[in-house]
Design an enzyme around this catalytic site. Sequence first.
Site, short mmCIF file in Angstrom:
data_model
loop_
_atom_site.label_atom_id
_atom_site.label_comp_id
_atom_site.label_asym_id
_atom_site.label_seq_id
_atom_site.Cartn_x
_atom_site.Cartn_y
_atom_site.Cartn_z
N ASP A 50 -17.07 -2.40 36.14
CA ASP A 50 -16.88 -3.11 37.40
C ASP A 50 -18.18 -3.17 38.22
O ASP A 50 -19.04 -2.29 38.10
CB ASP A 50 -15.77 -2.42 38.21
CG ASP A 50 -15.19 -3.31 39.28
OD1 ASP A 50 -15.45 -4.54 39.25
OD2 ASP A 50 -14.49 -2.79 40.17
N HIS A 67 -22.75 -10.95 35.66
CA HIS A 67 -22.02 -10.82 34.39
C HIS A 67 -23.00 -10.84 33.21
O HIS A 67 -22.84 -10.10 32.25
CB HIS A 67 -20.99 -11.95 34.25
CG HIS A 67 -19.92 -11.90 35.29
ND1 HIS A 67 -19.23 -10.73 35.60
CD2 HIS A 67 -19.40 -12.86 36.11
CE1 HIS A 67 -18.36 -10.99 36.56
NE2 HIS A 67 -18.44 -12.26 36.88
N GLU A 97 -5.27 -10.58 35.57
CA GLU A 97 -5.43 -10.96 36.98
C GLU A 97 -6.74 -11.71 37.24
O GLU A 97 -6.89 -12.39 38.25
CB GLU A 97 -5.37 -9.72 37.89
CG GLU A 97 -4.00 -9.09 38.02
CD GLU A 97 -3.53 -8.35 36.77
OE1 GLU A 97 -4.38 -7.80 36.05
OE2 GLU A 97 -2.32 -8.35 36.49
N LEU A 161 -16.92 3.33 14.45
CA LEU A 161 -16.44 3.26 15.84
C LEU A 161 -15.32 2.23 15.99
O LEU A 161 -15.45 1.08 15.55
CB LEU A 161 -17.62 2.85 16.75
CG LEU A 161 -17.28 2.56 18.21
CD1 LEU A 161 -16.87 3.83 18.95
CD2 LEU A 161 -18.46 1.90 18.92
C1 IPE Z 1 -11.01 -4.74 36.66
O1 IPE Z 1 -11.91 -5.10 37.64
C2 IPE Z 1 -11.10 -5.70 35.50
C3 IPE Z 1 -12.34 -5.65 34.72
C4 IPE Z 1 -13.34 -4.84 34.92
C5 IPE Z 1 -12.40 -6.58 33.64
P1 IPE Z 1 -11.49 -6.02 38.88
O2 IPE Z 1 -12.72 -6.22 39.67
O3 IPE Z 1 -10.80 -7.23 38.39
O4 IPE Z 1 -10.43 -5.10 39.63
P2 IPE Z 1 -9.97 -5.07 41.15
O5 IPE Z 1 -9.56 -6.47 41.50
O6 IPE Z 1 -11.15 -4.63 41.95
O7 IPE Z 1 -8.87 -4.08 41.19
C1 IPE Z 2 -16.47 -6.71 36.61
O1 IPE Z 2 -17.27 -7.04 37.69
C2 IPE Z 2 -16.42 -7.81 35.57
C3 IPE Z 2 -15.12 -8.51 35.51
C4 IPE Z 2 -14.06 -8.26 36.24
C5 IPE Z 2 -15.02 -9.57 34.55
P1 IPE Z 2 -16.68 -7.86 38.93
O2 IPE Z 2 -16.86 -9.31 38.67
O3 IPE Z 2 -15.30 -7.44 39.24
O4 IPE Z 2 -17.67 -7.41 40.07
P2 IPE Z 2 -17.29 -7.06 41.57
O5 IPE Z 2 -16.23 -6.01 41.52
O6 IPE Z 2 -16.79 -8.32 42.21
O7 IPE Z 2 -18.57 -6.57 42.16
MG MG Z 3 -14.52 -5.98 40.42
#
Ligand code: IPE
Ligand code: IPE
Ligand code: MG
Length: 285
Positions: A50, A67, A97, A161
């Site tokens: 995240d 990303h 989601e 793995l």
């Molecule tokens: C969880 O992160 C999903 C992934 C890392 C793929 P999100 O950024 O979607 O989660 P929330 O919305 O902060 O809970």
């Molecule tokens: C995690 O990073 C990657 C995915 C959920 C695909 P985020 O895109 O959720 O990054 P933040 O949480 O908005 O910083």
């Molecule tokens: Mg996130």
Amino acid sequence: MFFEKLSKMLNDVFRPSPKYITVSVAQAAAGPAQALPPSRLPRHVAIIMDGNGRWAQNRGMPRSAGHAAGTEALRDIIRASDDWGIEALSLYAFSTENWARSKEEINALMGLLLKYFNSEIDELDEKNVRITILGDVNGLPDAQREAVCRAMERTKDNTGLKLNIALNYGGRAELTRAAKLLAEKVKAGEIQPEDITEDLFGQQLYTADSPDVDLLIRTSGEMRTSNFLPWQLVYAEMVFDSINWPDFDRARYLQCLRIYADRDRRFGGVDEARPEKKTEDNADD
Ligand code: IPE
Ligand code: IPE
Ligand code: MG
């Protein structure tokens, strides 16, 4: 506004290490063999990758740049897991989601996914890595579905793995699917309701071939599981690192492994192995 941005950037660069354990560059290169006893290496590590968006925003870049930077960290962590002899690695790449995000961001993520599979598959296969997708691949666009299914098929007999990539994954959807699969078996007369055990339920999950998760790591400072592996995480140790995913590297990973190795896992029992270990409450007794 400017100061807010500057303070965010500085924070990003000078974040403290998780807890008090620090790992030198040499130790990170040598891996856990030098840093922790092999019996304390987790068999199954799950990671919620995240903070890509915030990483980019802190630098005045579009979320998609975060990303893209995140896929570099991903390559390093998969290789480290392989080098260090981790049995299974589950990575949260796209949740059910996450479809709520803008079309632009979803397209960028799907594009990176395709690029990643095409560029990595030869090396992963060569390293004997077995790829499993956790989630409903039928909900992915055609090109992405074909690429991930090809990768799964190509690596299905590999014995190294176990690399589980959660794509279009939701924990509740996975549990609902498992319940449906069992109901179908009952309906077909293959099993009776009383045959349903925790073990049989676990076998209906996408992770049937992996042991329960020992260690869950989440980056970016968020402390929630966001619908990731609810069944498999019940006794996992959790380590939350404040760093954003694109900045996560081997050294950070090793720190998480050391924090894990220092935890007492009791599984509801009593820790007889280390009775001398004191909690903060009774440390002064
Ligand atoms: C969880 O992160 C999903 C992934 C890392 C793929 P999100 O950024 O979607 O989660 P929330 O919305 O902060 O809970
Ligand atoms: C995690 O990073 C990657 C995915 C959920 C695909 P985020 O895109 O959720 O990054 P933040 O949480 O908005 O910083
Ligand atoms: Mg996130």
